[in-house]
Scaffold this motif. Structure first.
Motif, PDB file in Angstrom:
ATOM      1  N   MET A  27      24.689  -4.606  -8.785  1.00 49.03           N
ATOM      2  CA  MET A  27      23.960  -5.526  -7.827  1.00 49.03           C
ATOM      3  C   MET A  27      25.457  -6.048  -6.917  1.00 49.03           C
ATOM      4  O   MET A  27      26.066  -6.801  -7.372  1.00 49.03           O
ATOM      5  CB  MET A  27      23.472  -6.868  -8.312  1.00 49.03           C
ATOM      6  N   GLY A  28      25.493  -5.489  -5.697  1.00 49.60           N
ATOM      7  CA  GLY A  28      26.305  -5.787  -4.758  1.00 49.60           C
ATOM      8  C   GLY A  28      26.405  -7.287  -4.227  1.00 49.60           C
ATOM      9  O   GLY A  28      27.374  -7.853  -4.152  1.00 49.60           O
ATOM     10  N   SER A  29      25.266  -7.618  -3.713  1.00 53.46           N
ATOM     11  CA  SER A  29      25.155  -8.863  -3.276  1.00 53.46           C
ATOM     12  C   SER A  29      24.224  -9.652  -4.203  1.00 53.46           C
ATOM     13  O   SER A  29      23.244  -9.005  -4.686  1.00 53.46           O
ATOM     14  CB  SER A  29      24.801  -9.067  -1.825  1.00 53.46           C
ATOM     15  N   ARG A  30      24.355 -10.955  -4.296  1.00 54.38           N
ATOM     16  CA  ARG A  30      23.486 -11.650  -5.025  1.00 54.38           C
ATOM     17  C   ARG A  30      21.859 -11.679  -4.480  1.00 54.38           C
ATOM     18  O   ARG A  30      21.727 -12.149  -3.508  1.00 54.38           O
ATOM     19  CB  ARG A  30      23.743 -13.137  -5.430  1.00 54.38           C
ATOM     20  N   GLN A  31      21.008 -11.121  -5.308  1.00 58.35           N
ATOM     21  CA  GLN A  31      19.544 -10.960  -4.968  1.00 58.35           C
ATOM     22  C   GLN A  31      18.856 -12.356  -5.479  1.00 58.35           C
ATOM     23  O   GLN A  31      18.114 -12.484  -4.710  1.00 58.35           O
ATOM     24  CB  GLN A  31      19.116  -9.868  -5.274  1.00 58.35           C
ATOM     25  N   VAL A  32      19.200 -12.861  -6.603  1.00 55.54           N
ATOM     26  CA  VAL A  32      18.684 -13.955  -7.293  1.00 55.54           C
ATOM     27  C   VAL A  32      19.907 -14.692  -7.842  1.00 55.54           C
ATOM     28  O   VAL A  32      20.713 -14.156  -8.290  1.00 55.54           O
ATOM     29  CB  VAL A  32      17.611 -13.404  -8.320  1.00 55.54           C
ATOM     30  N   SER A  33      19.577 -16.099  -7.764  1.00 58.11           N
ATOM     31  CA  SER A  33      20.609 -16.908  -8.431  1.00 58.11           C
ATOM     32  C   SER A  33      19.827 -18.010  -8.904  1.00 58.11           C
ATOM     33  O   SER A  33      18.583 -18.605  -8.497  1.00 58.11           O
ATOM     34  CB  SER A  33      21.579 -17.300  -7.268  1.00 58.11           C
ATOM     35  N   ILE A  34      20.599 -18.775  -9.667  1.00 57.43           N
ATOM     36  CA  ILE A  34      19.732 -20.144 -10.423  1.00 57.43           C
ATOM     37  C   ILE A  34      20.212 -21.238  -9.343  1.00 57.43           C
ATOM     38  O   ILE A  34      21.215 -21.352  -8.766  1.00 57.43           O
ATOM     39  CB  ILE A  34      20.656 -20.305 -11.792  1.00 57.43           C
ATOM     40  N   ALA A  35      19.142 -21.699  -8.912  1.00 56.68           N
ATOM     41  CA  ALA A  35      19.210 -22.669  -7.879  1.00 56.68           C
ATOM     42  C   ALA A  35      19.077 -24.077  -8.634  1.00 56.68           C
ATOM     43  O   ALA A  35      19.625 -24.986  -7.839  1.00 56.68           O
ATOM     44  CB  ALA A  35      17.778 -22.710  -7.192  1.00 56.68           C
ATOM     45  N   CYS A  36      18.368 -24.219  -9.742  1.00 56.05           N
ATOM     46  CA  CYS A  36      18.471 -25.449 -10.442  1.00 56.05           C
ATOM     47  C   CYS A  36      18.354 -25.419 -11.913  1.00 56.05           C
ATOM     48  O   CYS A  36      17.355 -24.699 -12.238  1.00 56.05           O
ATOM     49  CB  CYS A  36      17.313 -26.171  -9.715  1.00 56.05           C
ATOM     50  N   PHE A  37      18.988 -26.054 -12.726  1.00 51.61           N
ATOM     51  CA  PHE A  37      18.810 -26.266 -14.091  1.00 51.61           C
ATOM     52  C   PHE A  37      17.647 -27.452 -14.307  1.00 51.61           C
ATOM     53  O   PHE A  37      18.413 -28.736 -14.114  1.00 51.61           O
ATOM     54  CB  PHE A  37      20.024 -26.535 -14.996  1.00 51.61           C
ATOM     55  N   ASN A  38      16.502 -27.341 -14.309  1.00 54.81           N
ATOM     56  CA  ASN A  38      15.447 -28.292 -14.453  1.00 54.81           C
ATOM     57  C   ASN A  38      15.342 -29.167 -15.993  1.00 54.81           C
ATOM     58  O   ASN A  38      15.276 -30.140 -16.122  1.00 54.81           O
ATOM     59  CB  ASN A  38      14.072 -28.088 -14.053  1.00 54.81           C
ATOM     60  N   SER A  39      15.818 -28.369 -16.845  1.00 58.31           N
ATOM     61  CA  SER A  39      15.654 -28.517 -18.112  1.00 58.31           C
ATOM     62  C   SER A  39      16.347 -27.689 -19.230  1.00 58.31           C
ATOM     63  O   SER A  39      16.528 -26.652 -18.720  1.00 58.31           O
ATOM     64  CB  SER A  39      14.219 -29.161 -18.750  1.00 58.31           C
ATOM     65  N   PRO A  40      16.649 -27.796 -20.524  1.00 56.15           N
ATOM     66  CA  PRO A  40      17.150 -26.817 -21.136  1.00 56.15           C
ATOM     67  C   PRO A  40      16.429 -25.605 -21.182  1.00 56.15           C
ATOM     68  O   PRO A  40      16.741 -24.322 -21.646  1.00 56.15           O
ATOM     69  CB  PRO A  40      17.270 -27.460 -22.650  1.00 56.15           C
ATOM     70  N   ASN A  41      15.104 -25.695 -21.074  1.00 50.82           N
ATOM     71  CA  ASN A  41      14.110 -24.518 -21.219  1.00 50.82           C
ATOM     72  C   ASN A  41      13.318 -23.997 -19.799  1.00 50.82           C
ATOM     73  O   ASN A  41      12.287 -23.415 -19.524  1.00 50.82           O
ATOM     74  CB  ASN A  41      12.915 -24.913 -21.978  1.00 50.82           C
ATOM     75  N   ASN A  42      13.916 -24.530 -18.619  1.00 49.36           N
ATOM     76  CA  ASN A  42      13.470 -24.461 -17.249  1.00 49.36           C
ATOM     77  C   ASN A  42      14.197 -24.535 -16.311  1.00 49.36           C
ATOM     78  O   ASN A  42      15.122 -25.374 -15.965  1.00 49.36           O
ATOM     79  CB  ASN A  42      12.439 -25.629 -17.159  1.00 49.36           C
ATOM     80  N   VAL A  43      14.309 -23.217 -15.617  1.00 49.57           N
ATOM     81  CA  VAL A  43      15.124 -23.301 -14.532  1.00 49.57           C
ATOM     82  C   VAL A  43      14.431 -22.604 -13.216  1.00 49.57           C
ATOM     83  O   VAL A  43      13.499 -22.076 -13.272  1.00 49.57           O
ATOM     84  CB  VAL A  43      16.330 -22.249 -14.561  1.00 49.57           C
ATOM     85  N   THR A  44      15.088 -23.016 -11.993  1.00 47.21           N
ATOM     86  CA  THR A  44      14.543 -22.564 -10.828  1.00 47.21           C
ATOM     87  C   THR A  44      15.444 -21.496 -10.046  1.00 47.21           C
ATOM     88  O   THR A  44      16.623 -21.703 -10.244  1.00 47.21           O
ATOM     89  CB  THR A  44      14.166 -23.725  -9.668  1.00 47.21           C
ATOM     90  N   LEU A  45      14.849 -20.319  -9.780  1.00 48.12           N
ATOM     91  CA  LEU A  45      15.518 -19.244  -9.361  1.00 48.12           C
ATOM     92  C   LEU A  45      15.428 -19.400  -7.739  1.00 48.12           C
ATOM     93  O   LEU A  45      14.203 -19.627  -7.286  1.00 48.12           O
ATOM     94  CB  LEU A  45      15.356 -17.758 -10.039  1.00 48.12           C
ATOM     95  N   SER A  46      16.377 -18.629  -7.080  1.00 45.21           N
ATOM     96  CA  SER A  46      16.139 -18.419  -5.550  1.00 45.21           C
ATOM     97  C   SER A  46      16.801 -17.147  -5.290  1.00 45.21           C
ATOM     98  O   SER A  46      17.746 -16.800  -5.823  1.00 45.21           O
ATOM     99  CB  SER A  46      16.919 -19.660  -4.865  1.00 45.21           C
ATOM    100  N   GLY A  47      16.206 -16.652  -4.187  1.00 37.72           N
ATOM    101  CA  GLY A  47      16.894 -15.507  -3.568  1.00 37.72           C
ATOM    102  C   GLY A  47      16.012 -14.539  -2.716  1.00 37.72           C
ATOM    103  O   GLY A  47      14.717 -15.128  -2.357  1.00 37.72           O
ATOM    104  N   ASP A  48      16.169 -13.332  -2.740  1.00 37.53           N
ATOM    105  CA  ASP A  48      15.173 -12.289  -1.925  1.00 37.53           C
ATOM    106  C   ASP A  48      13.948 -12.218  -2.724  1.00 37.53           C
ATOM    107  O   ASP A  48      13.956 -12.112  -3.891  1.00 37.53           O
ATOM    108  CB  ASP A  48      16.014 -11.018  -2.014  1.00 37.53           C
ATOM    109  N   GLU A  49      13.087 -12.462  -1.951  1.00 31.43           N
ATOM    110  CA  GLU A  49      11.532 -12.105  -2.139  1.00 31.43           C
ATOM    111  C   GLU A  49      11.260 -11.109  -3.029  1.00 31.43           C
ATOM    112  O   GLU A  49      10.686 -11.132  -4.178  1.00 31.43           O
ATOM    113  CB  GLU A  49      10.577 -12.406  -1.072  1.00 31.43           C
ATOM    114  N   ALA A  50      11.783 -10.065  -2.476  1.00 32.57           N
ATOM    115  CA  ALA A  50      11.274  -8.600  -3.490  1.00 32.57           C
ATOM    116  C   ALA A  50      12.038  -8.722  -4.624  1.00 32.57           C
ATOM    117  O   ALA A  50      11.453  -8.339  -5.653  1.00 32.57           O
ATOM    118  CB  ALA A  50      11.929  -7.414  -2.550  1.00 32.57           C
TER     119      ALA A  50
END
Length: 66
Positions: A1-24
């Motif tokens: 993957m050349g550019s980051r398409q998805v990244s971790i936006a937030c660690f909400n809890s040990p079992n829950n994260v929010t991802l952010s990035g390209d919609e596709a």
């Protein structure tokens, strides 16, 4: 993957994260989670906060809170 398409936006809890990035890429990752039986929900925010997509609204946002 050349550019980051998805990244971790937030660690909400040990079992829950929010991802952010390209919609596709988010849609493709959600489909993989669904197939694996992993709970995933797509949030409708209008802008992929905590990603490079925020740059498109950064000036307007800074002015609004300034």
């Amino acid at each position: 993957m050349g550019s980051r398409q998805v990244s971790i936006a937030c660690f909400n809890s040990p079992n829950n994260v929010t991802l952010s990035g390209d919609e596709a890429a988010i849609d493709a990752l959600k489909a993989k989670f669904d197939a694996a039986g992993i709970f995933a929900r797509k949030l409708s925010t209008g802008v992929a906060y905590h990603s490079n997509h925020l740059h498109s609204v950064a000036d307007a946002y800074a002015s609004a809170i300034g």
